[in-house]
Design a protein around this motif. Structure first.
Motif, PDB file in Angstrom:
ATOM      1  N   GLU A 443       0.830  -1.211   0.000  1.00 21.15           N
ATOM      2  CA  GLU A 443       0.000   0.000   0.000  1.00 21.15           C
ATOM      3  C   GLU A 443       0.864   1.260   0.000  1.00 21.15           C
ATOM      4  OE1 GLU A 443      -3.160   0.479   2.719  1.00 21.15           O
ATOM      5  OE2 GLU A 443      -4.186  -1.388   2.179  1.00 21.15           O
ATOM      6  N   PHE A 447       1.029   4.678  -2.574  1.00 18.35           N
ATOM      7  CA  PHE A 447       0.496   5.851  -1.885  1.00 18.35           C
ATOM      8  C   PHE A 447       1.284   7.051  -2.379  1.00 18.35           C
ATOM      9  CE2 PHE A 447      -0.252   8.466   2.043  1.00 18.35           C
ATOM     10  CZ  PHE A 447      -1.637   8.486   1.952  1.00 18.35           C
ATOM     11  N   GLN A 455      -2.690  10.143  -1.668  1.00 20.78           N
ATOM     12  CA  GLN A 455      -3.753   9.156  -1.786  1.00 20.78           C
ATOM     13  C   GLN A 455      -3.243   7.953  -2.567  1.00 20.78           C
ATOM     14  OE1 GLN A 455      -6.965  10.765  -4.263  1.00 20.78           O
ATOM     15  NE2 GLN A 455      -5.489  12.150  -5.199  1.00 20.78           N
ATOM     16  N   ALA A 456      -4.005   6.881  -2.520  1.00 26.44           N
ATOM     17  CA  ALA A 456      -3.643   5.688  -3.276  1.00 26.44           C
ATOM     18  C   ALA A 456      -3.837   5.951  -4.768  1.00 26.44           C
ATOM     19  CB  ALA A 456      -4.502   4.506  -2.843  1.00 26.44           C
ATOM     20  N   ASP A 462      -5.712   2.555   0.382  1.00 28.85           N
ATOM     21  CA  ASP A 462      -4.770   3.025   1.393  1.00 28.85           C
ATOM     22  C   ASP A 462      -5.317   2.790   2.804  1.00 28.85           C
ATOM     23  OD1 ASP A 462      -6.781   4.938   1.565  1.00 28.85           O
ATOM     24  OD2 ASP A 462      -5.603   6.523   0.621  1.00 28.85           O
ATOM     25  N   VAL A 465      -2.584   2.162   5.325  1.00 27.62           N
ATOM     26  CA  VAL A 465      -1.759   3.369   5.463  1.00 27.62           C
ATOM     27  C   VAL A 465      -2.429   4.382   6.381  1.00 27.62           C
ATOM     28  CG1 VAL A 465      -0.799   5.353   4.228  1.00 27.62           C
ATOM     29  CG2 VAL A 465      -0.608   3.063   3.241  1.00 27.62           C
TER      30      VAL A 465
END
Length: 531
Positions: A443, A447, A455-456, A462, A465
């Motif tokens: 993740e 990211f 953000q992802a 995410d 995260v």
């Protein structure tokens, strides 16, 4: 017809056949291009360009991870012209991030066509020639279009060119919609320099390497160009690196997916974690084995359980980490799709097991359902946060406590989200946090900074995260306040006790239980974990 005329026609015929069957010969002798400095010159292919041409001429689907300024876009344009000129009713569609970028491919084809000898053009004079397309009398054409969800739907595409594929937003959906149009025998050339991992271009290229899709992978690094290495220019790399950041060089020249992305956490730091700390859990628990444990509770330590609750749209997962607050080490982790009540019960169970850990739950959307379950279970160490965050100011925070301006759970807002992400990045950058999870590592790799927001990448998540960031922010806040001394802690305790005893209606009206009871199991030293 004289013998001389016959010989000339026969020579032209043989030369035409050779051009039609050998695109390299065609380019070397008749492919004129526009050089930015030298002007009109023959496209005298380098050996690596010939090799690339042979590869995508013999493979229907090619994906090219390339350095900048290797002439590959020009090579693809020349191949498109060759396909159009010597075949009837071929449609070449070029998709790029912008219409102007796609148009550049058509410009190159038009320039090459205009500079062909008349006997090669033959009867293939253009019946349509404009900025975005070129159509010959034999029915073959090239069309430029910007990336859109309906791009190419109305064409039977013979060759699809996806230019700068890593930079096209939504290319996965476009590819899905257009792929049926080439199912009858068309081909694809996707070319780009890399832009991090997790996007469509990275996914398709990596799958191609292991044979999981139909693409033939081609990697073209900067040093393939003979003008960039000894004996022509041995200092080229040093000069370019001096004028660019490592990320820029990785993207523009080195074909490095990891190094090229605009990652929140630098790729080399994640590589350090992968080599140093990532390991399989010692136990996998619960249905599906989604709860991973690396270390069991040590009853001489305190822990945080920090959770992010799935939005409920079916695409993301509910997650939590168990963090050793003293050693700042991830000791357990959960990620799965689960209903809110079961998730709440699971959190209480795990937090209780880990020494009645501070339980921090993000309270947005259906996070309230999870928090209500935790409250109903009577868990005594649930995190409460001020209604409004800013710079941590204890006097102001005490005022909020006096007025019962707290809510159960952690509130992620436009003000706290950047703080959470910044805190997480700093912990990892300084290698202060120890984490062991492969899921979390993956993740973190996707990211990224996108349009000014962390953000992802599109198509990824995410959840782990954000749960980690919330936990680290909470841990850091508590430590900072604890450093202000026991006198302040006692003041906080006195304030909360007074408010609870003298004004219980403030909490009852808000549905919030007595915050003083949150930390009674740990004594006065731990009251700062409330904040």
């Amino acid at each position: 017809m004289s013998e001389q005329q016959f010989n000339i026609k026969e020579i032209i015929k043989q030369e035409y056949i050779k051009c039609a069957t050998d695109p390299i010969h065609f380019f070397r002798k008749y492919g004129y291009i526009s050089h930015p400095i030298k002007g009109r010159i023959l496209f005298n292919l380098y050996p690596f360009q010939e090799d690339v041409l042979s590869k995508f001429h013999s493979n229907r689907f090619s994906i090219i991870n390339k350095s900048r300024q290797l002439g590959i876009s020009t090579l693809v344009a020349a191949y498109a012209l060759w396909l159009m000129l010597f075949n009837k009713d071929k449609t070449v569609l070029c998709i790029a991030t912008k219409q102007e970028t796609a148009k550049q491919m058509v410009d190159k084809v038009q320039f090459m066509y205009q500079n062909l000898p008349s006997w090669l053009k033959g009867n293939q004079k253009p019946i349509s020639d404009n900025k975005l397309s070129l159509k010959l009398a034999n029915g073959s054409q090239i069309i430029a279009t910007s990336a859109a969800s309906d791009a190419g739907r109305s064409y039977a595409v013979s060759l699809l060119i996806i230019d700068e594929a890593a930079f096209i937003v939504g290319i996965d959906k476009i590819y899905t919609s257009i792929k049926p149009t080439i199912a009858t025998g068309g081909g694809i050339i996707a070319l780009s320099s890399p832009q991090g991992i997790g996007n469509w271009f990275h996914k398709m290229y990596k799958e191609a390497i292991v044979g999981d899709n139909d693409f033939y992978p081609i990697e073209l690094k900067w040093n393939l160009h003979p003008d960039r290495v000894a004996p022509v220019d041995p200092g080229w790399e040093e000069r370019e690196r001096a004028n660019m950041s490592p990320r820029e060089f990785a993207q523009e020249y080195d074909c490095d997916f990891l190094g090229s992305g605009n990652s929140v956490v630098e790729p080399e730091i994640l590589s350090f974690y992968e080599q140093t700390y990532i390991e399989d859990p010692v136990e996998r628990r619960f249905i599906g084995g989604d709860f991973w444990i690396w270390k069991y509770p040590d009853y001489n330590k305190s822990y945080i359980v920090c959770a992010d609750v799935a939005r409920g749209d079916g695409s993301d997962s509910s997650t939590f980490h168990v963090i050793d607050t003293i050693d700042c080490e991830q000791v357990a982790e959960y990620k799965s799709q689960i209903d809110t009540r079961t998730f709440g019960n699971m959190l209480v169970s795990v937090a209780t097991e880990y020494n009645n850990a501070l339980l921090v739950v993000e309270n947005a959307n259906i996070g309230w359902d999870v928090i209500n379950t935790i409250i109903d279970k009577g868990y005594q160490n649930l995190y409460y946060s001020p209604r409004a965050y800013g710079e941590i100011n204890l006097d102001k925070w005490l005022d909020k406590i006096e007025n019962a301006q707290t809510v159960p759970g952690f509130t992620t807002s436009v003000k706290t989200r950047p703080l959470v992400i910044s805190k997480m990045e700093a912990y990892i950058r300084d290698r202060y946090l120890i984490f062991h999870s492969k899921r979390l590592l993956e993740e973190l790799r996707v990211f990224i900074w996108q349009n000014g927001k962390a953000q992802a990448q599109n198509g990824y998540h995410d959840d782990l995260v954000m749960a980690l960031g919330i936990g680290l922010f909470t841990r850091d806040t508590g430590i900072k306040l604890n450093q202000q001394g026991m006198d302040i802690t006692r003041a906080a305790l006195k304030s909360m006790t007074k408010t609870t005893h003298e004004h219980p209606e403030l909490y009852n009206n808000m549905g919030i239980r007595n915050p003083y009871k949150i930390n009674t199991a740990y004594g006065i030293e731990d009251i700062t974990w409330l904040i």
